[in-house]
Write a protein that holds these residues in place. Structure first.
Motif, mmCIF file in Angstrom:
data_model
loop_
_atom_site.group_PDB
_atom_site.id
_atom_site.type_symbol
_atom_site.label_atom_id
_atom_site.label_comp_id
_atom_site.label_asym_id
_atom_site.label_seq_id
_atom_site.Cartn_x
_atom_site.Cartn_y
_atom_site.Cartn_z
ATOM 1 N N VAL A 166 0.840 -1.203 0.000
ATOM 2 C CA VAL A 166 0.000 0.000 0.000
ATOM 3 C C VAL A 166 0.874 1.252 0.000
ATOM 4 O O VAL A 166 0.618 2.217 -0.733
ATOM 5 C CB VAL A 166 -0.961 0.002 1.209
ATOM 6 C CG1 VAL A 166 -1.681 1.355 1.318
ATOM 7 C CG2 VAL A 166 -1.990 -1.112 1.071
ATOM 8 N N GLU A 167 1.944 1.227 0.810
ATOM 9 C CA GLU A 167 2.853 2.376 0.850
ATOM 10 C C GLU A 167 3.559 2.592 -0.482
ATOM 11 O O GLU A 167 3.919 3.718 -0.833
ATOM 12 C CB GLU A 167 3.888 2.184 1.959
ATOM 13 C CG GLU A 167 3.304 2.318 3.360
ATOM 14 C CD GLU A 167 4.317 2.020 4.442
ATOM 15 O OE1 GLU A 167 5.422 1.518 4.106
ATOM 16 O OE2 GLU A 167 4.021 2.261 5.622
ATOM 17 N N LYS A 211 -3.006 0.675 -3.803
ATOM 18 C CA LYS A 211 -4.101 1.111 -2.931
ATOM 19 C C LYS A 211 -5.342 0.226 -3.009
ATOM 20 O O LYS A 211 -6.098 0.122 -2.047
ATOM 21 C CB LYS A 211 -4.491 2.558 -3.276
ATOM 22 C CG LYS A 211 -3.374 3.576 -3.066
ATOM 23 C CD LYS A 211 -3.046 3.748 -1.592
ATOM 24 C CE LYS A 211 -2.043 4.879 -1.381
ATOM 25 N NZ LYS A 211 -1.703 5.054 0.050
ATOM 26 N N THR A 212 -5.594 -0.371 -4.162
ATOM 27 C CA THR A 212 -6.803 -1.183 -4.316
ATOM 28 C C THR A 212 -6.437 -2.646 -4.561
ATOM 29 O O THR A 212 -5.491 -2.938 -5.299
ATOM 30 C CB THR A 212 -7.680 -0.657 -5.469
ATOM 31 O OG1 THR A 212 -6.909 -0.607 -6.685
ATOM 32 C CG2 THR A 212 -8.180 0.748 -5.151
ATOM 33 N N ASN A 255 -4.512 1.203 6.377
ATOM 34 C CA ASN A 255 -3.498 2.062 5.771
ATOM 35 C C ASN A 255 -4.044 2.877 4.599
ATOM 36 O O ASN A 255 -3.284 3.388 3.781
ATOM 37 C CB ASN A 255 -2.297 1.231 5.329
ATOM 38 C CG ASN A 255 -1.452 0.782 6.498
ATOM 39 O OD1 ASN A 255 -0.563 1.501 6.940
ATOM 40 N ND2 ASN A 255 -1.733 -0.400 7.028
ATOM 41 N N GLY A 256 -5.362 3.001 4.534
ATOM 42 C CA GLY A 256 -5.975 3.867 3.533
ATOM 43 C C GLY A 256 -6.283 3.206 2.213
ATOM 44 O O GLY A 256 -6.691 3.880 1.256
ATOM 45 N N GLY A 257 -6.106 1.880 2.113
ATOM 46 C CA GLY A 257 -6.416 1.168 0.887
ATOM 47 C C GLY A 257 -7.838 0.651 0.888
ATOM 48 O O GLY A 257 -8.597 0.859 1.840
ATOM 49 N N LYS A 258 -8.201 -0.052 -0.168
ATOM 50 C CA LYS A 258 -9.566 -0.551 -0.310
ATOM 51 C C LYS A 258 -9.566 -1.898 -1.022
ATOM 52 O O LYS A 258 -8.816 -2.103 -1.975
ATOM 53 C CB LYS A 258 -10.410 0.454 -1.104
ATOM 54 C CG LYS A 258 -11.894 0.092 -1.228
ATOM 55 C CD LYS A 258 -12.655 1.168 -1.987
ATOM 56 C CE LYS A 258 -14.135 0.806 -2.100
ATOM 57 N NZ LYS A 258 -14.899 1.848 -2.855
ATOM 58 N N ASP A 309 -5.312 -2.389 -8.252
ATOM 59 C CA ASP A 309 -3.858 -2.238 -8.386
ATOM 60 C C ASP A 309 -3.150 -3.563 -8.131
ATOM 61 O O ASP A 309 -2.155 -3.883 -8.773
ATOM 62 C CB ASP A 309 -3.329 -1.206 -7.374
ATOM 63 C CG ASP A 309 -3.896 0.184 -7.576
ATOM 64 O OD1 ASP A 309 -4.172 0.542 -8.736
ATOM 65 O OD2 ASP A 309 -4.056 0.908 -6.576
#
Length: 412
Positions: free
Chosen positions: A161-162, A166-167, A192-195, A222
């Protein structure tokens, strides 16, 4: 190979007279065993080459410690839990074995952990992934050296994710391991803000992944993550390339993978795959030096992270026997915990009270075929060093009640 080292395969264990009950001064040999799969699906990742890694560690001590010759045994549990448990009892009770290493199968690891705990003997898990060996099933004489389900999920997901993944979309094996891995990774991705865009489950042993892969590709995620293992991972990766899934901006994530599998499939089939590894042979000078020694006794094959972990754990154990002047399991494990592990595998890492080695991991990615320039094993590039403190489960969350020495369970 040094004549003091013995490699015994399958059930044919040829060792000295049983040594149980003798003091370290009275023993003529120090018997240890690398118990793993040498004839089935996991033999490539560990197998006989893990025995040779242990032998290299023994060679570093000149083949003996405190007047005892080191003997390395290599029984084959064939991925059968009952056989693994039976072999462990035989080695501890009849063959004078003081410590068992590797195992490479979570169910067998848990069985051997119970047996070792009852007898006060050492067991160090390398190729097994269950976090329970330093959780509810922990032991004052047990240790986890390489990866586990918790750290793999947290380390890979957080790092990817970093790095911009993100997806996510999951292709998940429809049984307990797959479900647990998907759930753990989902928590980390979202934290961590992903989905997570979706998931599909497949039966174990699936031969046709085409519909699952098409759904993953159509999701536009992603990362297409494979929450499966062994033959399912290999099959799904092969077919992903046939359907060009994971190419372009989309990448593949594999939760448990090995350099040996990358080598077997080739860079073309696995390019872009990201996974966590405890070791990569071309990461630094120390790693390359060990790889050179290992390759010399393994037909030019480079070590995988399981082989490196076996070497590291055996060497640390032998040093603890030497320093403590004892073979008693609890005494030796206390010394192992007191002394930092400082080698190419783990730089200054310590074993926690629950038995978890706090080793950093590497986020690696398989190179594109045109990037492979330094021989057939030049397959990975290190994207990031993932710190142990960021991915290891806190002691307080594991349920270990057998802490030795006792510590504040709220500490990492």
């Amino acid at each position: 190979m040094n004549s003091v080292l013995v490699r015994c395969l399958a059930l044919g264990l040829a060792v000295a007279t049983p040594l149980a009950g003798l003091s370290a001064q009275e023993k003529k040999s120090l018997n240890i065993a690398v118990l793993n799969d040498k004839s089935s699906v996991f033999s490539d990742a560990g197998g006989v080459r893990s025995v040779r890694a242990a032998e290299l560690a023994a060679e570093d001590f000149g083949g003996e410690i405190n007047g005892m010759k080191i003997k390395v045994l290599g029984p084959d549990h064939q991925n059968k839990t009952d056989m693994g448990a039976s072999l462990a009892r035989q080695m501890y009770d009849q063959e004078g074995v003081e410590a068992i290493f590797d195992i490479g199968n979570s169910a067998i690891s848990l069985a051997v952990q119970d047996i070792a705990r009852e007898r006060g003997k050492i067991v160090v898990h390398s190729g097994s992934a269950t976090a329970e060996v330093f959780g509810k099933a922990c032991s004052p004489t047990g240790a986890m050296w390489l990866y586990d389900t918790y750290s793999l999920a947290k380390g890979l997901a957080k790092s990817v994710v970093e790095q911009g993944g993100k997806t996510w979309y999951f292709i998940t094996a429809d049984y307990a391991f797959g479900h647990a891995m998907q759930n753990e990774v989902t928590k980390v991705v979202e934290a961590n803000g992903g989905k997570v865009l979706g998931a599909v489950r497949h039966p174990v042993g699936t031969m046709d992944f085409s519909s699952f892969l098409m759904q993953a590709q159509a999701s536009g995620a992603d990362i297409v993550a494979f929450a499966n293992a062994s033959g399912d991972t290999v099959t799904s990766l092969k077919q992903a390339r046939e359907f060009q899934v994971g190419e372009g901006n989309q990448k593949l994530g594999v939760l448990i993978f090995y350099l040996t599998s990358v080598h077997a499939l080739g860079a073309k089939a696995t390019q872009g795959v990201q996974y966590l590894s405890g070791y990569y042979w071309d990461h630094d000078d120390e790693s390359r030096a060990f790889a050179k020694r290992f390759a010399a006794v393994n037909d030019g094959r480079m070590p995988d992270h399981t082989h490196a972990a076996v070497y590291s754990s055996v060497k640390h154990y032998l040093q603890a026997v030497k320093d403590s002047k004892s073979t008693d399991g609890k005494t030796v494990m206390r010394k192992m915990k007191e002394t930092p592990v400082n080698d190419f595998f783990a730089h200054g890492a310590k074993i926690r009270a629950d038995g978890r080695l706090m080793n950093d991991m590497l986020l690696v990615e398989v190179k594109k075929p045109e990037e492979v320039k330094n021989g057939e094993w030049d397959l990975l590039k290190v994207k990031q060093v993932v710190k142990a403190d960021d991915i290891m489960r806190p002691i307080a969350e594991g349920g270990c009640t057998r802490l030795d020495p006792p510590v504040d369970a709220g500490k990492k």
